[in-house]
Write a protein that holds these residues in place. Structure first.
Motif: not given
Ligand SMILES: Cc1cc2nc3c(=O)[nH]c(=O)nc-3n(C[C@H](O)[C@H](O)[C@H](O)COP(=O)(O)O)c2cc1C
Length: 335
Positions: A153, A176, A178-180, A233, A313, A315-316
Protein backbone atom coordinates in the motif's frame (compact mmCIF):
# COMPACT_ATOMS: atom_id res chain seq x y z
CA UNK A 1 -42.63 35.14 -35.33
CA UNK A 2 -46.24 34.39 -34.59
CA UNK A 3 -46.29 31.45 -32.12
CA UNK A 4 -48.91 29.67 -34.21
CA UNK A 5 -46.73 29.83 -37.31
CA UNK A 6 -43.72 28.58 -35.39
CA UNK A 7 -45.76 25.62 -34.04
CA UNK A 8 -46.88 24.87 -37.60
CA UNK A 9 -43.30 24.99 -38.89
CA UNK A 10 -42.17 22.76 -36.03
CA UNK A 11 -44.87 20.21 -36.88
CA UNK A 12 -43.98 20.24 -40.56
CA UNK A 13 -40.35 19.60 -39.64
CA UNK A 14 -41.23 16.71 -37.35
CA UNK A 15 -41.78 13.98 -39.99
CA UNK A 16 -38.43 14.94 -41.57
CA UNK A 17 -36.75 14.56 -38.18
CA UNK A 18 -38.28 11.10 -37.78
CA UNK A 19 -37.16 10.19 -41.28
CA UNK A 20 -33.65 11.44 -40.59
CA UNK A 21 -33.47 9.44 -37.40
CA UNK A 22 -34.92 6.35 -39.10
CA UNK A 23 -31.84 6.36 -41.32
CA UNK A 24 -29.84 5.53 -38.20
CA UNK A 25 -30.82 1.93 -38.99
CA UNK A 26 -28.49 2.07 -42.00
CA UNK A 27 -25.73 3.37 -39.73
CA UNK A 28 -26.27 0.55 -37.26
CA UNK A 29 -26.17 -1.87 -40.18
CA UNK A 30 -22.90 -0.29 -41.29
CA UNK A 31 -21.57 -0.72 -37.71
CA UNK A 32 -22.80 -4.31 -37.74
CA UNK A 33 -21.05 -5.12 -41.04
CA UNK A 34 -17.76 -3.70 -39.84
CA UNK A 35 -18.06 -5.66 -36.59
CA UNK A 36 -19.01 -8.79 -38.50
CA UNK A 37 -16.08 -8.40 -40.88
CA UNK A 38 -13.35 -7.56 -38.40
CA UNK A 39 -14.20 -8.73 -34.88
CA UNK A 40 -12.99 -12.13 -33.73
CA UNK A 41 -16.54 -13.41 -33.25
CA UNK A 42 -16.42 -15.65 -36.31
CA UNK A 43 -14.21 -18.53 -35.19
CA UNK A 44 -13.00 -19.42 -38.68
CA UNK A 45 -11.55 -15.97 -39.33
CA UNK A 46 -7.77 -15.99 -39.01
CA UNK A 47 -5.28 -13.15 -38.77
CA UNK A 48 -2.20 -12.33 -36.78
CA UNK A 49 -4.10 -9.55 -34.99
CA UNK A 50 -6.87 -11.95 -33.96
CA UNK A 51 -4.28 -14.42 -32.67
CA UNK A 52 -2.52 -11.74 -30.64
CA UNK A 53 -5.80 -10.56 -29.11
CA UNK A 54 -6.65 -14.16 -28.19
CA UNK A 55 -3.20 -14.74 -26.68
CA UNK A 56 -3.42 -11.55 -24.61
CA UNK A 57 -6.92 -12.43 -23.42
CA UNK A 58 -6.01 -15.98 -22.41
CA UNK A 59 -2.79 -14.84 -20.71
CA UNK A 60 -4.74 -12.25 -18.80
CA UNK A 61 -7.34 -14.66 -17.55
CA UNK A 62 -4.56 -16.97 -16.30
CA UNK A 63 -2.76 -14.05 -14.61
CA UNK A 64 -6.05 -12.99 -13.05
CA UNK A 65 -6.55 -16.48 -11.63
CA UNK A 66 -3.06 -16.34 -10.11
CA UNK A 67 -3.64 -13.06 -8.25
CA UNK A 68 -6.82 -14.08 -6.46
CA UNK A 69 -6.62 -14.52 -2.70
CA UNK A 70 -7.81 -18.11 -2.89
CA UNK A 71 -6.46 -19.26 -6.23
CA UNK A 72 -7.81 -22.73 -7.00
CA UNK A 73 -5.09 -25.31 -7.63
CA UNK A 74 -5.34 -26.51 -11.23
CA UNK A 75 -7.73 -23.73 -12.24
CA UNK A 76 -8.27 -22.91 -15.91
CA UNK A 77 -6.79 -26.07 -17.46
CA UNK A 78 -9.00 -25.80 -20.53
CA UNK A 79 -7.70 -22.26 -21.08
CA UNK A 80 -4.13 -23.51 -20.76
CA UNK A 81 -4.83 -26.18 -23.38
CA UNK A 82 -6.34 -23.53 -25.65
CA UNK A 83 -3.31 -21.31 -25.15
CA UNK A 84 -0.92 -24.14 -25.99
CA UNK A 85 -2.83 -24.98 -29.19
CA UNK A 86 -3.08 -21.36 -30.19
CA UNK A 87 0.63 -20.74 -29.56
CA UNK A 88 1.61 -23.77 -31.56
CA UNK A 89 -0.28 -22.45 -34.59
CA UNK A 90 0.81 -18.85 -34.01
CA UNK A 91 4.51 -19.69 -33.85
CA UNK A 92 4.21 -21.96 -36.87
CA UNK A 93 2.47 -19.25 -38.93
CA UNK A 94 4.08 -16.03 -37.75
CA UNK A 95 7.29 -17.08 -36.04
CA UNK A 96 8.26 -16.77 -32.39
CA UNK A 97 7.35 -13.22 -31.39
CA UNK A 98 6.91 -10.98 -28.35
CA UNK A 99 3.49 -12.51 -27.64
CA UNK A 100 4.73 -16.10 -27.84
CA UNK A 101 7.41 -15.16 -25.34
CA UNK A 102 4.86 -13.49 -23.06
CA UNK A 103 2.47 -16.44 -23.21
CA UNK A 104 5.21 -18.94 -22.37
CA UNK A 105 6.21 -16.85 -19.37
CA UNK A 106 2.62 -16.87 -18.14
CA UNK A 107 2.43 -20.61 -18.76
CA UNK A 108 5.64 -21.08 -16.82
CA UNK A 109 4.26 -19.12 -13.83
CA UNK A 110 1.06 -21.18 -13.97
CA UNK A 111 3.07 -24.41 -13.90
CA UNK A 112 5.22 -23.13 -11.05
CA UNK A 113 2.17 -22.23 -8.96
CA UNK A 114 0.61 -25.65 -9.46
CA UNK A 115 3.85 -27.55 -8.96
CA UNK A 116 4.38 -25.74 -5.65
CA UNK A 117 0.91 -26.92 -4.69
CA UNK A 118 1.76 -30.53 -5.58
CA UNK A 119 -0.29 -30.79 -8.76
CA UNK A 120 0.91 -33.09 -11.54
CA UNK A 121 2.15 -30.68 -14.26
CA UNK A 122 4.24 -32.95 -16.53
CA UNK A 123 1.98 -32.52 -19.55
CA UNK A 124 2.11 -28.71 -19.35
CA UNK A 125 5.84 -28.74 -18.58
CA UNK A 126 6.60 -30.84 -21.68
CA UNK A 127 4.56 -28.48 -23.84
CA UNK A 128 6.29 -25.49 -22.31
CA UNK A 129 9.72 -26.94 -23.09
CA UNK A 130 8.69 -27.91 -26.61
CA UNK A 131 7.29 -24.46 -27.38
CA UNK A 132 10.24 -22.71 -25.74
CA UNK A 133 12.59 -24.69 -27.99
CA UNK A 134 10.98 -22.94 -30.98
CA UNK A 135 12.44 -19.64 -29.77
CA UNK A 136 15.56 -19.73 -31.90
CA UNK A 137 16.37 -16.00 -31.70
CA UNK A 138 16.10 -15.64 -27.87
CA UNK A 139 15.38 -11.94 -28.41
CA UNK A 140 12.91 -11.37 -25.60
CA UNK A 141 14.70 -11.69 -22.31
CA UNK A 142 14.18 -8.73 -20.06
CA UNK A 143 10.70 -7.33 -20.41
CA UNK A 144 8.69 -9.76 -18.34
CA UNK A 145 8.44 -9.29 -14.58
CA UNK A 146 6.17 -12.27 -13.85
CA UNK A 147 2.44 -12.93 -14.14
CA UNK A 148 1.87 -11.58 -10.65
CA UNK A 149 3.27 -8.46 -9.01
CA UNK A 150 3.13 -8.03 -5.25
CA UNK A 151 2.65 -4.42 -4.20
CA UNK A 152 2.54 -2.67 -0.83
CA UNK A 153 0.00 0.00 0.00
CA UNK A 154 2.77 2.45 0.90
CA UNK A 155 4.28 2.17 -2.61
CA UNK A 156 0.96 3.36 -4.01
CA UNK A 157 0.49 6.09 -1.41
CA UNK A 158 4.02 7.41 -2.04
CA UNK A 159 3.31 7.76 -5.74
CA UNK A 160 0.17 9.84 -5.32
CA UNK A 161 1.69 13.26 -4.77
CA UNK A 162 4.33 12.86 -7.39
CA UNK A 163 4.11 13.47 -11.13
CA UNK A 164 1.32 12.37 -13.47
CA UNK A 165 3.51 9.57 -14.94
CA UNK A 166 4.08 8.29 -11.38
CA UNK A 167 0.35 8.34 -10.70
CA UNK A 168 -0.41 6.54 -13.96
CA UNK A 169 2.27 3.91 -13.46
CA UNK A 170 1.18 3.15 -9.91
CA UNK A 171 -2.43 2.41 -10.92
CA UNK A 172 -3.37 -1.22 -11.36
CA UNK A 173 -6.64 -3.08 -11.43
CA UNK A 174 -6.79 -4.27 -7.84
CA UNK A 175 -8.95 -7.28 -7.02
CA UNK A 176 -8.37 -7.24 -3.29
CA UNK A 177 -9.75 -4.69 -0.82
CA UNK A 178 -9.55 -3.71 2.85
CA UNK A 179 -12.57 -4.82 4.89
CA UNK A 180 -13.34 -1.23 5.75
CA UNK A 181 -16.14 1.13 4.75
CA UNK A 182 -15.16 3.57 2.03
CA UNK A 183 -15.24 7.22 3.00
CA UNK A 184 -18.07 8.57 0.82
CA UNK A 185 -16.43 11.98 0.88
CA UNK A 186 -13.59 10.49 -1.19
CA UNK A 187 -16.11 9.12 -3.69
CA UNK A 188 -17.83 12.50 -4.01
CA UNK A 189 -14.49 14.23 -4.44
CA UNK A 190 -13.35 11.72 -7.05
CA UNK A 191 -16.58 12.06 -9.03
CA UNK A 192 -16.30 15.82 -8.82
CA UNK A 193 -12.72 15.59 -10.15
CA UNK A 194 -13.87 13.29 -12.95
CA UNK A 195 -16.34 16.00 -13.94
CA UNK A 196 -13.32 17.90 -15.27
CA UNK A 197 -13.26 15.38 -18.13
CA UNK A 198 -13.87 16.98 -21.53
CA UNK A 199 -17.19 16.05 -23.08
CA UNK A 200 -18.69 16.56 -26.50
CA UNK A 201 -20.08 20.16 -26.59
CA UNK A 202 -19.80 20.13 -22.81
CA UNK A 203 -22.98 18.07 -22.58
CA UNK A 204 -21.56 15.99 -19.70
CA UNK A 205 -23.65 12.91 -20.34
CA UNK A 206 -21.95 10.69 -17.74
CA UNK A 207 -23.90 9.57 -14.66
CA UNK A 208 -22.65 7.54 -11.70
CA UNK A 209 -24.79 5.10 -9.69
CA UNK A 210 -23.28 4.08 -6.37
CA UNK A 211 -24.06 0.72 -4.69
CA UNK A 212 -23.17 0.04 -1.06
CA UNK A 213 -25.59 -2.69 0.02
CA UNK A 214 -24.13 -6.19 -0.14
CA UNK A 215 -27.24 -7.79 -1.66
CA UNK A 216 -27.40 -5.15 -4.42
CA UNK A 217 -23.70 -5.51 -5.18
CA UNK A 218 -23.83 -9.30 -5.33
CA UNK A 219 -26.88 -9.23 -7.58
CA UNK A 220 -25.12 -6.91 -10.04
CA UNK A 221 -21.85 -8.82 -9.87
CA UNK A 222 -23.64 -12.09 -10.52
CA UNK A 223 -25.09 -10.61 -13.70
CA UNK A 224 -21.73 -9.10 -14.64
CA UNK A 225 -19.78 -12.40 -14.29
CA UNK A 226 -16.28 -10.86 -14.43
CA UNK A 227 -15.51 -10.70 -10.72
CA UNK A 228 -15.61 -14.33 -9.68
CA UNK A 229 -13.16 -14.98 -6.88
CA UNK A 230 -13.30 -11.41 -5.56
CA UNK A 231 -16.96 -10.31 -5.82
CA UNK A 232 -17.56 -10.86 -2.09
CA UNK A 233 -14.65 -8.56 -1.25
CA UNK A 234 -15.83 -5.45 -3.10
CA UNK A 235 -16.79 -2.64 -0.69
CA UNK A 236 -18.38 -0.28 -3.22
CA UNK A 237 -19.61 -0.52 -6.79
CA UNK A 238 -19.95 2.44 -9.13
CA UNK A 239 -21.90 2.07 -12.36
CA UNK A 240 -21.09 4.69 -14.99
CA UNK A 241 -23.72 5.38 -17.64
CA UNK A 242 -24.33 7.91 -20.40
CA UNK A 243 -27.64 9.74 -20.66
CA UNK A 244 -29.01 9.28 -24.18
CA UNK A 245 -30.97 12.54 -23.88
CA UNK A 246 -27.69 14.33 -24.55
CA UNK A 247 -27.26 12.83 -28.02
CA UNK A 248 -28.63 13.80 -31.38
CA UNK A 249 -29.03 12.45 -34.88
CA UNK A 250 -27.36 9.58 -36.68
CA UNK A 251 -23.77 10.67 -36.28
CA UNK A 252 -23.87 10.70 -32.48
CA UNK A 253 -25.24 7.19 -32.07
CA UNK A 254 -22.04 6.01 -30.38
CA UNK A 255 -20.89 9.29 -28.87
CA UNK A 256 -22.13 8.43 -25.39
CA UNK A 257 -19.68 5.52 -25.22
CA UNK A 258 -16.77 7.89 -25.92
CA UNK A 259 -17.99 10.46 -23.40
CA UNK A 260 -18.74 7.80 -20.79
CA UNK A 261 -15.47 5.98 -21.44
CA UNK A 262 -13.40 9.13 -21.03
CA UNK A 263 -15.28 10.03 -17.85
CA UNK A 264 -14.75 6.53 -16.47
CA UNK A 265 -10.99 6.67 -16.98
CA UNK A 266 -10.83 10.05 -15.23
CA UNK A 267 -12.89 8.61 -12.40
CA UNK A 268 -10.54 5.64 -12.05
CA UNK A 269 -7.52 7.96 -11.85
CA UNK A 270 -9.37 10.27 -9.47
CA UNK A 271 -10.25 7.38 -7.13
CA UNK A 272 -6.65 6.20 -7.34
CA UNK A 273 -5.43 9.72 -6.49
CA UNK A 274 -7.59 9.56 -3.33
CA UNK A 275 -5.79 6.36 -2.37
CA UNK A 276 -8.56 3.96 -3.34
CA UNK A 277 -8.17 0.62 -5.11
CA UNK A 278 -10.16 0.26 -8.33
CA UNK A 279 -11.02 -2.45 -10.81
CA UNK A 280 -13.08 -1.67 -13.92
CA UNK A 281 -15.68 -4.35 -14.64
CA UNK A 282 -17.15 -4.57 -18.12
CA UNK A 283 -20.83 -3.99 -18.76
CA UNK A 284 -20.59 -5.33 -22.30
CA UNK A 285 -23.89 -7.19 -22.42
CA UNK A 286 -26.21 -8.72 -24.95
CA UNK A 287 -29.70 -7.20 -24.97
CA UNK A 288 -31.22 -9.63 -22.43
CA UNK A 289 -28.51 -9.15 -19.81
CA UNK A 290 -28.47 -5.40 -20.43
CA UNK A 291 -32.17 -5.29 -19.56
CA UNK A 292 -31.77 -7.56 -16.51
CA UNK A 293 -28.87 -5.48 -15.23
CA UNK A 294 -30.69 -2.21 -15.80
CA UNK A 295 -33.74 -3.53 -13.93
CA UNK A 296 -31.65 -4.93 -11.05
CA UNK A 297 -29.72 -1.67 -10.72
CA UNK A 298 -32.83 0.51 -11.20
CA UNK A 299 -31.08 2.44 -13.94
CA UNK A 300 -33.41 4.52 -16.14
CA UNK A 301 -34.03 3.20 -19.63
CA UNK A 302 -32.70 6.49 -21.02
CA UNK A 303 -29.16 5.70 -19.83
CA UNK A 304 -26.71 3.34 -21.56
CA UNK A 305 -24.30 1.28 -19.50
CA UNK A 306 -20.62 2.15 -19.81
CA UNK A 307 -18.64 0.35 -17.12
CA UNK A 308 -18.79 -0.69 -13.50
CA UNK A 309 -15.94 0.22 -11.15
CA UNK A 310 -15.22 -1.80 -8.02
CA UNK A 311 -13.57 0.36 -5.40
CA UNK A 312 -12.44 0.25 -1.79
CA UNK A 313 -9.55 0.99 0.52
CA UNK A 314 -6.21 -0.50 -0.52
CA UNK A 315 -4.97 -3.44 1.60
CA UNK A 316 -1.47 -3.34 3.15
CA UNK A 317 -0.11 -5.78 0.59
CA UNK A 318 -1.77 -7.26 -2.47
CA UNK A 319 -1.13 -8.99 -5.77
CA UNK A 320 -1.95 -7.61 -9.22
CA UNK A 321 -1.81 -9.15 -12.67
CA UNK A 322 1.14 -8.00 -14.72
CA UNK A 323 -1.04 -7.20 -17.79
CA UNK A 324 1.90 -6.73 -20.15
CA UNK A 325 1.34 -3.94 -22.67
CA UNK A 326 1.75 -4.17 -26.43
CA UNK A 327 4.90 -2.67 -27.90
CA UNK A 328 4.68 1.05 -28.61
CA UNK A 329 5.69 0.71 -32.25
CA UNK A 330 2.75 -1.60 -32.83
CA UNK A 331 0.14 0.93 -31.79
CA UNK A 332 1.48 4.22 -33.19
CA UNK A 333 0.87 5.15 -36.80
CA UNK A 334 2.27 8.50 -37.89
CA UNK A 335 0.41 9.82 -40.92
C1 LIG B 1 -13.85 -1.82 -19.99
C2 LIG B 1 -13.09 -2.73 -19.06
C3 LIG B 1 -13.69 -3.86 -18.58
C4 LIG B 1 -13.02 -4.69 -17.68
N1 LIG B 1 -13.67 -5.77 -17.16
C5 LIG B 1 -13.06 -6.52 -16.22
C6 LIG B 1 -13.77 -7.58 -15.60
O1 LIG B 1 -14.92 -7.85 -15.90
N2 LIG B 1 -13.13 -8.28 -14.63
C7 LIG B 1 -11.85 -7.99 -14.24
O2 LIG B 1 -11.33 -8.65 -13.34
N3 LIG B 1 -11.14 -6.99 -14.84
C8 LIG B 1 -11.72 -6.25 -15.81
N4 LIG B 1 -11.05 -5.21 -16.39
C9 LIG B 1 -9.67 -4.91 -15.98
C10 LIG B 1 -8.67 -5.32 -17.05
O3 LIG B 1 -8.47 -6.69 -16.99
C11 LIG B 1 -7.37 -4.54 -16.83
O4 LIG B 1 -7.65 -3.17 -16.93
C12 LIG B 1 -6.27 -4.87 -17.84
O5 LIG B 1 -5.86 -6.20 -17.71
C13 LIG B 1 -5.06 -3.97 -17.62
O6 LIG B 1 -4.56 -4.11 -16.32
P1 LIG B 1 -4.42 -2.89 -15.32
O7 LIG B 1 -5.77 -2.23 -15.21
O8 LIG B 1 -3.97 -3.48 -14.02
O9 LIG B 1 -3.42 -1.94 -15.89
C14 LIG B 1 -11.69 -4.38 -17.30
C15 LIG B 1 -11.09 -3.24 -17.82
C16 LIG B 1 -11.77 -2.42 -18.67
C17 LIG B 1 -11.11 -1.16 -19.19
Amino acid sequence: MNPLISILIENIKLPFRYLKLALVVTDYFYDFLRYFNYSKTIETRKSKEINIAKILELCHSIEKGLVLKNTKIGFGQSKINRLINLLEKHIYQYGFDYYSHLALKVLSDYIEFNRTNNLEVDFFQKNLERLNSLDSGKKYIDFYRGAVLTINRCEIMNSLNKSFPDLVKSRHSIRDFCHKDVDIEKINNAISLAQRTPSSCNRQSARVHVFKEKTDKLKLLELQRGASGFAEEIPLLLVVTTDLSCWDNRNERNQGFIDGGMFSMSLIYALHSYGLATCPLNLAFEKERDISFRVAAKIPDSESLIVMIATGEIPESFKVAQSQRRRLEEIIFFH
